[in-house]
Design a protein around this motif. Structure first.
Motif, short mmCIF file in Angstrom:
data_model
loop_
_atom_site.label_atom_id
_atom_site.label_comp_id
_atom_site.label_asym_id
_atom_site.label_seq_id
_atom_site.Cartn_x
_atom_site.Cartn_y
_atom_site.Cartn_z
N SER A 97 -12.55 -0.50 29.24
CA SER A 97 -14.16 -1.61 28.59
C SER A 97 -14.96 -1.72 30.25
CB SER A 97 -13.45 -3.18 28.76
OG SER A 97 -13.25 -2.28 27.29
N LEU A 98 -13.91 -1.21 31.77
CA LEU A 98 -14.87 -1.93 33.19
C LEU A 98 -15.33 -0.76 33.70
CD1 LEU A 98 -12.15 -4.59 34.26
CD2 LEU A 98 -13.96 -4.76 32.66
N PRO A 99 -16.79 -0.46 34.39
CA PRO A 99 -16.72 -0.44 35.12
C PRO A 99 -15.72 1.12 36.48
CG PRO A 99 -17.21 -1.66 36.23
CD PRO A 99 -16.57 -2.28 34.52
N GLU A 135 -10.24 -13.97 37.20
CA GLU A 135 -10.61 -13.93 36.16
C GLU A 135 -12.13 -13.24 35.73
OE1 GLU A 135 -9.20 -13.56 33.67
OE2 GLU A 135 -6.72 -14.71 33.79
N TYR A 136 -12.78 -12.56 35.38
CA TYR A 136 -13.95 -11.93 35.69
C TYR A 136 -14.80 -12.08 34.06
CZ TYR A 136 -11.39 -8.16 33.30
OH TYR A 136 -11.68 -7.55 31.99
N GLN A 137 -16.12 -11.32 34.21
CA GLN A 137 -16.76 -11.15 33.12
C GLN A 137 -17.45 -9.84 33.71
OE1 GLN A 137 -20.65 -13.60 33.09
NE2 GLN A 137 -19.67 -14.05 31.02
N TYR A 138 -17.77 -9.15 32.54
CA TYR A 138 -18.57 -7.67 32.58
C TYR A 138 -19.70 -7.70 31.62
CZ TYR A 138 -19.18 -3.13 33.00
OH TYR A 138 -20.48 -1.41 32.95
N ILE A 139 -21.15 -7.64 32.38
CA ILE A 139 -21.96 -7.29 31.04
C ILE A 139 -22.56 -5.87 31.75
CG2 ILE A 139 -24.48 -8.25 30.57
CD1 ILE A 139 -23.36 -11.15 31.57
N PRO A 184 -8.89 -6.79 28.46
CA PRO A 184 -7.76 -7.31 27.07
C PRO A 184 -8.47 -6.36 25.98
CG PRO A 184 -9.52 -8.56 28.14
CD PRO A 184 -9.57 -7.31 29.20
N ILE A 185 -9.33 -5.86 26.38
CA ILE A 185 -10.02 -5.00 25.13
C ILE A 185 -9.12 -4.01 24.60
CG2 ILE A 185 -11.57 -4.13 23.85
CD1 ILE A 185 -12.78 -7.55 24.18
N SER A 186 -8.91 -3.26 25.63
CA SER A 186 -8.17 -1.52 25.62
C SER A 186 -6.84 -2.21 25.88
CB SER A 186 -8.86 -0.45 26.76
OG SER A 186 -8.50 -1.07 27.95
N LYS A 187 -6.51 -2.54 26.23
CA LYS A 187 -4.84 -3.50 26.79
C LYS A 187 -3.97 -2.71 28.20
CE LYS A 187 -4.25 -6.42 23.57
NZ LYS A 187 -5.66 -6.98 23.52
N ARG A 188 -5.60 -1.92 28.64
CA ARG A 188 -4.87 -0.77 30.08
C ARG A 188 -5.22 -1.99 31.04
NH1 ARG A 188 -8.49 4.14 28.18
NH2 ARG A 188 -7.54 5.02 29.90
N TYR A 189 -4.77 -0.93 31.85
CA TYR A 189 -4.50 -1.69 33.58
C TYR A 189 -4.91 -0.61 34.15
CZ TYR A 189 -1.38 -5.27 32.05
OH TYR A 189 -0.87 -6.41 31.69
N VAL A 217 -22.23 -8.50 26.78
CA VAL A 217 -21.25 -8.42 27.18
C VAL A 217 -20.05 -7.91 26.92
CG1 VAL A 217 -19.38 -10.89 27.44
CG2 VAL A 217 -22.01 -11.01 27.62
N LYS A 218 -19.05 -7.34 27.63
CA LYS A 218 -18.41 -6.44 27.16
C LYS A 218 -16.66 -6.89 27.05
CE LYS A 218 -18.14 -2.22 27.36
NZ LYS A 218 -18.63 -0.57 27.37
N VAL A 219 -16.76 -7.82 28.91
CA VAL A 219 -15.61 -8.10 28.81
C VAL A 219 -15.59 -9.47 29.03
CG1 VAL A 219 -13.31 -8.17 29.22
CG2 VAL A 219 -14.07 -6.47 29.21
N ASN A 220 -15.28 -10.93 28.69
CA ASN A 220 -15.13 -12.58 29.70
C ASN A 220 -13.81 -13.17 29.52
OD1 ASN A 220 -15.62 -14.55 30.55
ND2 ASN A 220 -17.73 -14.81 29.40
N THR A 221 -13.39 -12.74 30.21
CA THR A 221 -12.04 -13.85 29.97
C THR A 221 -11.68 -14.97 31.53
OG1 THR A 221 -11.18 -12.58 32.12
CG2 THR A 221 -10.81 -11.63 30.26
#
Length: 197
Positions: A186-188, A81-85, A142-147, A90-94
């Motif tokens: 959402s991720l870089p 799992e990960y956290q992206y700030i 999980p925000i965009s539901k994309r892989y 905080v954009k995503v935190n799982t």
């Protein structure tokens, strides 16, 4: 007496399920075989890794799970799992989902046991050692539901253990015309070097 016979039969059946190394394919085998990390090649990927640049950070936590049933066969794999700030937001935190035990551990945002060498066609590695293994997987936003594809390389730089990652090829995402296009990934994207914590 019947209970003892049934117990012995079930143990006997379980013992006969083939055990394969994670580098082998179970194609054609009946359900129940076990893809085992025989040579512990997944172990070096375990840990907490973090990239920081000002008030932007990307933290990944990876854990090895042993003999997990995925609905067809058992397997050893890395879950994460990960956290992206980004810019202090905080954009995503799982990260809180890391200890969640799912009936199929492949539900985690990062999961894989697919090891690739330096000549892997999608992502060759000219700086990798001859027998070096990298972990190829996908990462779920999980925000965009994309892989997106995620390839991870464990190495050392200036005496520091690091994880070099590449996030690329985000999926387009399925959507209904009335809903409009899916949210932005959402991720870089690109390459990052994360330091082992």
């Amino acid at each position: 007496m019947k209970i003892i016979i049934l117990l012995l039969l079930s143990l006997s059946c379980k013992a006969q399920s083939p055990i394969l190394d994670i580098s082998e394919s179970g194609t054609g085998l009946p359900n129940g075989y076990y893809l085992k990390d025989t040579y512990n090649l997944l172990n070096p990927f375990e840990g907490i890794y973090e990239y920081t640049n000002g008030n932007t950070s990307f933290k990944i936590v990876l854990v090895k799970k042993v003999q997990q049933y995925n609905g067809e066969y058992y397997e050893d794999l890395i879950i994460g799992e990960y956290q992206y700030i980004e810019n202090g937001i905080v954009k995503v935190n799982t990260l809180s989902e890391l200890n969640t035990v799912y009936s199929n551990q492949r539900v985690h945002k990062i999961d894989s046991n697919f090891l690739v060498g330096n000549n892997f066609k999608l992502f060759p590695c000219t700086s990798c050692l001859t027998n070096e293994k990298r972990l190829y997987t996908s990462i779920m936003d999980p925000i965009s539901k994309r892989y997106a594809d995620l390839i991870m390389r464990r190495t050392t730089e200036n005496g520091q253990e690091v994880m070099k990652i590449k996030i690329t090829n985000p999926s387009g995402g399925a959507y209904l015309e009335v809903e409009g296009p899916p949210a932005e990934f959402s991720l870089p994207l690109g390459e990052l070097t994360l330091i082992k914590q």
